[in-house]
Design a protein around this motif. Structure first.
Motif, mmCIF file in Angstrom:
data_model
loop_
_atom_site.group_PDB
_atom_site.id
_atom_site.type_symbol
_atom_site.label_atom_id
_atom_site.label_comp_id
_atom_site.label_asym_id
_atom_site.label_seq_id
_atom_site.Cartn_x
_atom_site.Cartn_y
_atom_site.Cartn_z
ATOM 1 N N SER A 1 36.116 33.936 43.417
ATOM 2 C CA SER A 1 35.381 33.593 42.193
ATOM 3 C C SER A 1 34.321 34.615 41.816
ATOM 4 N N LEU A 2 33.957 35.493 42.750
ATOM 5 C CA LEU A 2 32.940 36.514 42.457
ATOM 6 C C LEU A 2 33.402 37.495 41.387
ATOM 7 N N PHE A 3 34.715 37.680 41.271
ATOM 8 C CA PHE A 3 35.235 38.756 40.422
ATOM 9 C C PHE A 3 35.999 38.256 39.193
ATOM 10 N N ALA A 4 35.810 38.999 38.107
ATOM 11 C CA ALA A 4 36.681 38.839 36.942
ATOM 12 C C ALA A 4 37.924 39.700 37.158
ATOM 13 N N MET A 5 37.746 40.815 37.878
ATOM 14 C CA MET A 5 38.853 41.674 38.289
ATOM 15 C C MET A 5 38.577 42.175 39.698
ATOM 16 N N GLN A 6 39.487 41.885 40.623
ATOM 17 C CA GLN A 6 39.304 42.248 42.025
ATOM 18 C C GLN A 6 39.299 43.769 42.213
#
Length: 342
Positions: A55-60
């Motif tokens: 959930s930390l990333f919009a794009m890994q």
């Protein structure tokens, strides 16, 4: 640079000096109550959302060819800056801005730390001694070396973390591995020269460490005149009880040049007990880039820290001020305010 285990962060947040004596609850003046309620409302608006590896990333991030530092969830960045600016408001400083390019650069710094699974020590600043992975370009690595000169936080948790936990750990400085009393992270967050900050974060490729970067070192800011001549922590007026604990250094940063270590006394104006501060350190011009010609840190020693109590701090012959504690995560009730007879 901070290293901590988030499982213990909130336990530390409520740490106070043990006491076997009865606690006296004091009341707030009307002006104090107004300030307390303003800060409490601001704090209650801050997000407590927990972020994990997904959930930390919009794009890994992609640690390979083609390399990508990843893109953080915009709400994580927004919340991080909201905490930064809430803490700046406590000491009367204007908000820091947040620009997309600064976030991109901060993210490169965090991803670079993650790519080499940087050890939790001072060498992480500037990526000292680390070999650039082949999939990261020279340009991106140079940017990462620069942005990691700012605030770095290491955190390990199997359940994730909140943006607020990272910023709060940096402002409190309970466990700065740069040394006892060092408030370099606090100095950057409460910089009197700063106008902006970039946010980055990434998990190590071979560990469970979240590397967080607050990119706040900019040449144009360092050349600005400080907007205030002094910053104290705890701040004058009213101050959150949750932001101090047994290991939290107090600090006095000023544009005044002070030599030596002044004697510092803390008086509990509610109980009329006066104590001398301990572990006084003068860092001189160490944090000049943040706007301070002198920074002095110390511990409250045997002073008992009690919510609602009012304290006066006397820093040698240089400065004296007072403040009263309040709980930021609570709501001040009318019965806690002094009533004046008509």
């Amino acid at each position: 640079m901070k290293k901590h285990n988030l499982l213990f962060l909130f336990a530390l947040t409520f740490l106070l000096v043990p006491t076997n004596t009865p606690v006296m609850a004091a009341k707030y003046s009307a002006s104090e109550a107004k300030k307390v309620r303003t800060f409490q409302k601001s704090y209650h608006r801050l997000s407590q959302k927990n972020y994990d590896r997904i959930s930390l990333f919009a794009m890994q991030p992609n640690f390979g060819i083609p390399f990508s530092a990843g893109v953080l969830d915009p709400d994580y960045i927004k919340t991080s800056m909201a905490y930064v600016n809430y803490y700046r408001s406590l000491v009367g400083l204007p908000d820091d801005a947040n620009y997309a390019n600064d976030n991109v650069n901060a993210q490169l710094g965090a991803a670079a730390l993650a790519s080499v699974n940087a050890e939790q020590n001072l060498r992480a600043h500037g990526l000292q001694g680390y070999v650039k992975p082949g999939y990261i370009s020279d340009t991106d690595w140079d940017t990462a070396e620069n942005t990691t000169l700012g605030n770095i936080n290491f955190s390990e948790s199997t359940s994730g973390t909140t943006a607020g936990e990272i910023v709060t750990d940096l402002i409190r400085e309970d466990n700065n591995i740069a040394g006892n009393g060092n408030i370099g992270h606090r100095g950057m967050i409460l910089s009197t020269r700063a106008t902006r900050m970039g946010i980055g974060a990434a998990y190590g490729t071979e560990n469970n460490v979240l590397y967080s970067v607050e990119h706040g070192l900019f040449a144009d800011d360092i050349l600005r005149q400080p907007v205030k001549s002094r910053i104290v922590y705890p701040a004058a007026g009213v101050f959150p009880y949750e932001l101090v604990g047994g290991k939290t250094p107090w600090s006095y940063s000023t544009t005044e040049r002070i030599s030596g270590q002044p004697k510092i006394y803390i008086t509990d104006l509610t109980t009329k007990k006066k104590r001398q501060a301990t572990q006084v350190r003068n860092f001189g011009t160490t944090f000049y880039g943040d706007g301070y010609t002198t920074t002095i840190t110390y511990r409250p020693g045997k002073t008992k820290l009690i919510n609602t109590h009012k304290y006066r701090v006397q820093i040698g012959k240089h400065y004296s001020y007072s403040f009263r504690f309040f709980r930021q995560n609570s709501t001040l009730k009318n019965k806690q305010i002094v009533k004046h007879r008509k």
